[in-house]
Design a protein around this motif. Structure first.
Motif, PDB file in Angstrom:
ATOM      1  N   GLN A 194      54.347 -14.444 -10.504  1.00 43.84           N
ATOM      2  CA  GLN A 194      54.736 -13.051 -10.720  1.00 43.84           C
ATOM      3  C   GLN A 194      56.239 -12.891 -10.536  1.00 43.84           C
ATOM      4  O   GLN A 194      56.834 -13.582  -9.707  1.00 43.84           O
ATOM      5  N   ILE A 206      59.133  -9.686 -10.148  1.00 43.45           N
ATOM      6  CA  ILE A 206      59.320  -8.245  -9.961  1.00 43.45           C
ATOM      7  C   ILE A 206      60.798  -7.919 -10.171  1.00 43.45           C
ATOM      8  O   ILE A 206      61.668  -8.477  -9.493  1.00 43.45           O
ATOM      9  N   TRP A 256      60.366 -11.047 -18.140  1.00 45.30           N
ATOM     10  CA  TRP A 256      60.274  -9.585 -18.025  1.00 45.30           C
ATOM     11  C   TRP A 256      61.307  -8.880 -18.909  1.00 45.30           C
ATOM     12  O   TRP A 256      61.124  -7.728 -19.291  1.00 45.30           O
ATOM     13  N   VAL A 270      60.984  -0.098 -12.783  1.00 38.62           N
ATOM     14  CA  VAL A 270      60.299  -1.297 -12.279  1.00 38.62           C
ATOM     15  C   VAL A 270      59.658  -2.028 -13.450  1.00 38.62           C
ATOM     16  O   VAL A 270      58.995  -1.408 -14.287  1.00 38.62           O
ATOM     17  N   VAL A 288      57.182  -5.522 -13.979  1.00 41.52           N
ATOM     18  CA  VAL A 288      56.487  -6.648 -13.345  1.00 41.52           C
ATOM     19  C   VAL A 288      55.902  -7.534 -14.436  1.00 41.52           C
ATOM     20  O   VAL A 288      55.220  -7.049 -15.354  1.00 41.52           O
ATOM     21  N   THR A 334      53.311  -8.118 -19.199  1.00 39.56           N
ATOM     22  CA  THR A 334      54.395  -7.345 -18.603  1.00 39.56           C
ATOM     23  C   THR A 334      53.997  -5.885 -18.557  1.00 39.56           C
ATOM     24  O   THR A 334      53.447  -5.355 -19.531  1.00 39.56           O
ATOM     25  N   LEU A 348      56.454   0.974  -7.661  1.00 39.78           N
ATOM     26  CA  LEU A 348      56.355  -0.480  -7.467  1.00 39.78           C
ATOM     27  C   LEU A 348      54.914  -0.949  -7.293  1.00 39.78           C
ATOM     28  O   LEU A 348      54.440  -1.834  -7.998  1.00 39.78           O
ATOM     29  N   THR A 368      52.704  -0.456 -10.417  1.00 40.43           N
ATOM     30  CA  THR A 368      53.091  -1.329 -11.533  1.00 40.43           C
ATOM     31  C   THR A 368      52.674  -2.766 -11.230  1.00 40.43           C
ATOM     32  O   THR A 368      52.140  -3.482 -12.083  1.00 40.43           O
ATOM     33  N   ARG A 369      52.884  -3.170  -9.992  1.00 44.13           N
ATOM     34  CA  ARG A 369      52.515  -4.515  -9.581  1.00 44.13           C
ATOM     35  C   ARG A 369      51.005  -4.715  -9.652  1.00 44.13           C
ATOM     36  O   ARG A 369      50.517  -5.739 -10.142  1.00 44.13           O
TER      37      ARG A 369
END
Ligand SMILES: Nc1ncnc2c1ncn2[C@@H]1O[C@H](COP(=O)(O)OP(=O)(O)OP(=O)(O)O)[C@@H](O)[C@H]1O
Ligand SMILES: [Mg+2]
Length: 388
Positions: A209, A211, A274, A305, A307, A355, A361, A364-365
């Protein structure tokens, strides 16, 4: 581009918009880029005959991996086609010992390291820096395949016994807060560009992952990481992309900015996927702009953001095919962007990425994680997120 993996495949996508045609050197007809590019030369990256045929008529040569041996690079440099990056720069992404020695010489903070050839030398290093230690092959590693954590002298002995003749180095196991990456580009003209610094999350040595931007990174440290990337690119004469993998640590005399360099990559990098949706200029377009000596593109983010989560081949192949998985993914998350590499599914293999852009955060994560897990295993994990 030497190599025809997913990086070449996504570079090809960017080349289309620039009106350029990307020729790839592919080892197999069904490599991820070979199945989409019209200009494919088949051959191994260490075969001088294949390389000579491949570069004939190219305006510039770049790479999607680090596997062209130094002798072959020297021969290509003599053929008159610009190699970007040059062999003199690329060696720092090919050989971890050369990279450590050069960066240390430049005063760049790295984990303590030493070249080793015997258990005695590993023990001597560990006596100074403590067990466990990290053993690495100088060349040829990726996705943690040539990195071993050695817990004690007995373990060191069994691992070294299994690697006869390998050229190795040992490093202190860094007590880190997390891993970061600084992605920059540099053109032959000398222009530089930097993206926001990202956090990379690894599982068993594989990036799973990314970020962007790295959450809660103090602005001064983020700026230090970007400056470090641009400085290394300038000092080493990099042309194209440079990814600087970093460890965030407690600031000390040895690491005043709280940053240690792990390794360098001089090509589009997993930590920059990303940027396809999350930045005004993707890393793939930027790499081409740099290699072709165009002015570089704007690196402003398109969302607060972003991810990116890698889709890994599952331990057990799901009964549901990729088409059907995509169908369900898009039904649940219409905004998720999927990039599939056209690779056969094998456990732990990077077969694609997803994506998700957002403002929050955690949300989205969570969505990116769910999307990648679904594409991998065809099972929705329970993240406590409502459907819809
Ligand atoms: N000195 C160290 N201390 C602690 N952890 C480390 C150290 N070196 C490597 N690691 C861990 O192992 C991972 C893989 O190491 P490294 O990046 O050197 O290998 P690689 O296989 O070349 O990686 P890549 O997949 O980026 O090509 C790192 O991302 C980090 O999680
Ligand atoms: Mg790495």
């Amino acid at each position: 581009m030497v190599g025809a993996g997913q990086l070449a495949r996504m570079t090809h996508q960017a080349a289309i918009a620039l009106g350029q045609s990307l020729r790839v050197l592919a080892e197999a007809r069904d490599d991820p880029a070979a199945v989409v590019c019209s200009d494919v030369v088949l051959g191994r990256p260490d075969d001088p005959v294949a390389l000579a045929e491949f570069v004939r008529g190219c305006d510039a040569v770049t790479y999607d991996h680090e596997n062209v041996p130094a002798e072959q690079l020297a021969a290509l440099a003599g053929a008159g086609v610009p190699l970007r990056p040059s062999p003199q720069a690329l060696v720092h992404a090919q050989d971890k010992l050369v990279m450590r020695e050069r960066l240390t010489g430049l005063g760049v903070a790295c984990p303590p390291f030493a070249p080793v050839g015997s258990v005695r030398e590993v023990r001597a290093f560990a006596a100074e820096h403590g067990w466990p230690v990290i053993l690495k092959a100088r060349r040829g590693g990726y996705d943690g395949r040539a990195v071993w954590q050695l817990t004690d002298p007995g373990h060191a002995e069994s691992v070294l016994d299994s690697l006869p003749g390998a050229e190795l180095l040992v490093e202190q196991r860094v007590p880190m807060r997390r891993e970061l990456a600084a992605l920059v580009a540099r053109s032959p003209f000398g222009q530089g560009a930097a993206w926001p610094v990202v956090q990379t999350v690894q599982d068993h040595g594989i990036c799973v992952q990314v970020i962007a931007p790295a959450p809660d990174l103090p602005p001064a440290r983020a700026e230090a990481a970007q400056r470090l990337g641009l400085r290394i690119a300038g000092e080493l004469g990099v042309v194209g992309l440079l990814a600087v993998e970093l460890f965030e640590v407690a600031p000390s005399a040895a690491a005043p900015d709280g940053l240690l360099v792990n390794e360098l990559a001089m090509r589009p990098h997993n930590s920059g996927h990303w940027t396809i949706e999350g930045s005004r200029t993707s890393q793939f377009e930027q790499h081409l702009r740099a290699v072709l000596d165009y002015p570089l593109g704007d690196t402003t983010s398109t969302a607060p953001v972003t991810v990116m989560a890698n889709v890994l081949g599952a331990a057990e192949l799901p009964a549901m095919g990729v088409d059907e998985r995509l169908h369900h993914l898009f039904a649940r998350f219409p905004d998720a962007k999927a990039h599939l590499y056209g690779k056969a599914e094998r456990p732990g293999r990077k077969i694609g990425h997803v994506t998700v852009l957002g403002t929050d955060l955690d949300r989205t994560r969570g969505r990116a994680e769910l999307a990648a897990q679904w594409m991998s295993t065809a099972r929705w994990a329970d993240h406590g997120e409502a459907h819809g």
